[in-house]
Enzyme design. Structure first.
Site, short mmCIF file in Angstrom:
data_model
loop_
_atom_site.label_atom_id
_atom_site.label_comp_id
_atom_site.label_asym_id
_atom_site.label_seq_id
_atom_site.Cartn_x
_atom_site.Cartn_y
_atom_site.Cartn_z
N HIS A 1 30.72 33.14 4.91
CA HIS A 1 31.51 33.15 3.68
C HIS A 1 32.54 34.26 3.63
O HIS A 1 33.59 34.12 3.00
CB HIS A 1 30.57 33.16 2.46
CG HIS A 1 29.89 31.85 2.29
ND1 HIS A 1 28.64 31.59 2.82
CD2 HIS A 1 30.30 30.69 1.74
CE1 HIS A 1 28.31 30.34 2.55
NE2 HIS A 1 29.29 29.78 1.91
N ARG B 1 36.01 26.59 -5.41
CA ARG B 1 34.64 27.10 -5.30
C ARG B 1 34.32 27.94 -6.54
O ARG B 1 34.62 29.13 -6.59
CB ARG B 1 34.48 27.94 -4.04
CG ARG B 1 34.80 27.22 -2.74
CD ARG B 1 34.59 28.16 -1.55
NE ARG B 1 34.83 27.53 -0.27
CZ ARG B 1 35.99 27.57 0.39
NH1 ARG B 1 37.02 28.24 -0.12
NH2 ARG B 1 36.12 26.98 1.55
N ASP C 1 28.91 22.55 6.46
CA ASP C 1 27.47 22.30 6.32
C ASP C 1 27.06 20.99 6.97
O ASP C 1 25.97 20.89 7.56
CB ASP C 1 27.06 22.31 4.85
CG ASP C 1 26.63 23.69 4.37
OD1 ASP C 1 26.25 24.51 5.22
OD2 ASP C 1 26.67 23.96 3.16
N CYS D 1 37.38 18.76 3.23
CA CYS D 1 37.78 20.10 2.79
C CYS D 1 37.06 21.20 3.54
O CYS D 1 37.02 22.34 3.10
CB CYS D 1 37.57 20.26 1.29
SG CYS D 1 35.90 19.93 0.73
#
Length: 755
Positions: A367, A474, A633, A680
């Protein structure tokens, strides 16, 4: 027979007086060797300093020929002095000339001396030189004499580190501490950053080396170790920083070392020899680091990192310093250097002063990497030993294109990169000229290019880049940087500002995606074996409906009279979408009951990132208004590759045939149901991968602001029909497509497509 030793503490007191004298560096070194020789009753004491060319140069001597100073030299590994520098270990010999490594230098006149004791001059485990004493008699030096010499070497190391010896460096040479160093890591975020090192967890510079009162220093050490142990116990008990198995292992290792009597005993011995508590910790850790850096066992190397972190933490405890840097003191061209760091920690620095991020760890989809890309900051990871070899203030270049880091770069490299920065600026100017041009292929296929965002500072890039909208907002970043849980009114104001900044362009809000590796500092974490596959995202929201309901209500209020797109993350079953949609329906009824104006148009979707949804696509596309693919993911779960595990980072290839087939399957089923689908994940922002996605059938891609220009340039040069005709038949035929990247590169080269 043993010499009459004045003792390390007496020597250190006398050295302190010499260090305080207003004399030049050569005079200071000359006095130091005289003091040492007298202290250990040696006939010779010599200081060799390591130069940038790997040569050890004689800088001062008592007992040898003074004319040999700055003229005598040995390479690292050559002679006894070179052997000490290479091994970073003391050498204690009763008959030096009988040692196979002995190298005679006639200009020094050392042939008359037999016994030899040499210790490395170390700082942070790095060898800066060698300190030697010699005697004519055949004798073995005692342990306290070795300790005295090692302790004195610390004083000389600080002279080198402070730059004091620069004044007496011979013309045409440089000291090793200033030697340019090159690291080859993994490119994490595109860009080139030139600036100066800011250590994320900076080593506190220990300037007070010599103790006045050993008993007071021992008491100070005892108190600091007690505080350190309590803080580690609290961390482990609370779980706030131990939500991952690997993080807990690190804390357990810290606690083990903090309670290790052997480690503490060495520190106490150094204090009894005259060092302050903080200098003693630094000395013991420097000795340990020098020894362990030569280990090849990866487990031992990892434990070295643990010991480094613990020692730095203990030094900060001893000196009353806060953990982490003081943002106000950042240079205007800061390059953050760290072992690893969280996304919120990077955001704490302030965007306008950061030029780049360089990490010893870190992966392409961690991240902190995603935030660095969103901020347009160059980043490189997996740069081994960078933290220990960098000093705050060092010049550094981070190349986020090639994964190169140049520490203390030579002038020609700096000039070359300055030109590269100017070239990139010209390219960016070309991309900006594409801002108002349509994102249409040569054969008239429209590819909607949108932005990933998570902060208000990202949003000016929507209009500046000519993006079609925000494909992924986000929402958790607002929660991650807050000191407490944002109230509904704060969330509403925030989402309203996001929609205002988008200026009519669509924004897809992803509901709170926390858990796993995204931790809120004010929310107690739950320890899980596999947190990435645990209680996170929509699972957390459905189990804590009050939190999800508050966010949904804030979004509905913020979007009054406008279009609102809400997307639920980590959905693994269509039933989870139905539960989330029912919560939205209840909130809409609540709005109407209280005469509040809701969105003019509401669309609900899911993020496809769990492979189980691949077997529910028809049911899913029947009920959702849209879908987005979170390729980071999805790939992680699809291939069982932990995206945060640096050991398997090399296996993270999203252009593998099985994964491309899965992506093709998703877009085919979406098209069959007339359901819009956007990709995305990070692969959308790489021109080569984006080219493949367009060939697979994707007509909407969302990426970081810096990626939009290069991807648009690729799209406008692409004949999509020709590429699809070349790629898709091979993708569908077993064994026909071994290397998708090679096919794509060849196509781009043959058709003059910019990548």
């Amino acid at each position: 027979m043993r010499s009459t030793l004045a003792g390390p503490r007496v020597l250190l007191r006398r050295l302190r007086e010499v260090m305080a004298e207003p004399i030049n560096a050569q005079e200071r070194l000359d006095k130091i060797v005289v003091l040492i020789a007298a202290n250990v009753v040696a006939e010779v004491c010599s200081v060799y300093i390591l130069r940038a060319d790997g040569v050890l140069e004689l800088y001062a001597t008592e007992g040898l020929n003074r004319d040999a100073v700055h003229k005598t030299s040995l390479k690292v590994g050559e002679g006894l002095v070179g052997l000490i520098a290479a091994d970073a270990r003391p050498l204690n010999l009763p008959n030096a000339q009988a040692h196979p490594a002995f190298a005679y230098r006639p200009e020094t006149g050392e042939d008359a001396y037999n016994s030899f004791l040499g210790v490395p001059i170390l700082r942070a485990g790095r060898t800066l030189g060698v300190l030697v004493v010699q005697n004519q008699s055949h004798r073995t030096y005692f342990e306290d004499e070795v300790e005295a010499l090692q302790t004195t070497a610390m004083v000389i190391a600080e002279m080198v580190a402070a730059g004091e010896l620069e004044a007496i460096v011979q013309q045409g040479t440089k000291l090793d501490l200033t030697r340019p160093m090159h690291f080859h890591g993994v490119a994490l975020s595109d860009g080139v950053g030139l600036g100066h090192v800011v250590l994320h967890e900076p080593r506190v510079v220990v300037t007070n080396l010599i103790a006045e009162d050993a008993s007071a220093e021992l008491a100070k050490l005892e108190r600091a170790i007690a505080r350190l142990r309590i803080s580690l116990d609290d961390l482990l008990a609370s779980g706030d920083f131990a939500q991952h198995g690997e993080h807990r292992e690190v804390l357990e290792a810290y606690r083990m070392f903090a309670n290790d009597r052997g480690w503490i005993r060495k520190i106490e011995e150094a204090i009894n020899n005259g060092l302050t508590a903080e200098a003693a910790v630094e000395k013991v850790q420097s000795d340990t680091r020098a020894r362990m850096m030569r280990q090849t066992d990866p487990y031992l190397r990892e434990r070295l990192h643990d010991l480094d972190d613990l020692a730095h933490r203990l030094i900060r405890e001893l000196m009353g310093r806060q953990h982490g840097p003081v943002s106000e003191s950042l240079p205007q061209d800061a390059v953050i250097v760290a072992r690893n760091m969280g996304a919120a920690e990077l955001l704490d620095y302030g965007r306008d002063r950061i030029r780049a991020v360089a990490l010893e760890e870190g992966g392409p989809t961690s991240h902190v990497t995603i935030v660095a890309r969103a901020l347009g900051i160059a980043a490189v990871g997996l740069a081994e030993n960078l933290v220990s070899l960098a000093e705050s203030g060092d010049a550094v270049i981070v190349d986020g294109e090639s994964g190169q880091i140049h520490l203390r770069p030579a002038q020609d490299i700096e000039n070359a990169y300055a030109e590269k920065v100017r070239f990139r600026a010209r390219r960016q100017a070309q991309y900006r000229r594409l801002r108002n041009k349509p994102s249409i292929t040569r054969d008239n296929v429209d590819i909607s290019l949108q932005l990933n965002a998570g902060l208000l500072v990202d949003l000016p890039a929507v209009s500046e880049s000519g993006a079609a909208g925000v494909g992924l907002f986000r929402t958790e970043l607002q929660f991650m940087v807050a000191s407490s849980f944002p109230r509904m009114s704060e969330q509403t104001d925030y989402y309203r500002q996001v929609l205002d900044a988008a200026d009519g362009r669509p924004v897809t809000f992803r509901t709170l995606d926390i858990g796993g590796d995204k931790v809120l500092p004010y929310l107690r974490a739950i320890q899980e074996e596999n947190p990435a596959m645990g209680w996170r995202a929509i699972r957390f929201g459905l189990d804590r409906p009050g939190i999800l309901r508050t966010q949904i209500r804030a979004l509905l209020h913020a979007a009054a009279g406008r279009e609102l797109r809400i997307m639920f993350p980590m959905v693994s079953a269509v039933s989870e979408f139905h539960q989330a949609k029912a919560m939205v329906d209840r909130e809409i009824k609540h709005l109407r009951r209280h005469d509040h104006k809701g969105p003019e148009r509401l669309q609900l979707g899911v993020m496809i990132e769990v492979p189980s949804l691949l077997y529910q696509l028809d049911e899913l596309f029947d009920v959702v208004d849209f879908a987005s693919i979170g390729s980071n993911d999805l790939f992680q779960f699809f291939t069982a590759v932990d995206r945060g595990n640096t050991r398997v980072a090399g296996r993270f290839d999203t252009m593998g045939v099985p994964f491309l087939r899965a992506l093709r399957q998703i877009v085919e089923r979406a098209n069959a149901h007339n359901t819009p689908v956007t990709l995305c994940g990070e692969i959308a922002g790489q021109p080569l991968q984006a080219m493949a996605l367009a060939a697979l059938g994707y007509r909407a891609l969302s990426m970081s602001p810096a990626a939009l220009g290069p991807v648009k340039a690729m799209v406008r040069g692409l004949d999509l029909g020709r590429l699809s005709a070349r790629l898709l038949p091979r993708l569908e035929t077993p064994g026909a497509l071994e290397d998708p990247r090679a096919l794509l590169r060849a196509f781009a080269s043959d058709n003059d497509i910019s990548l």
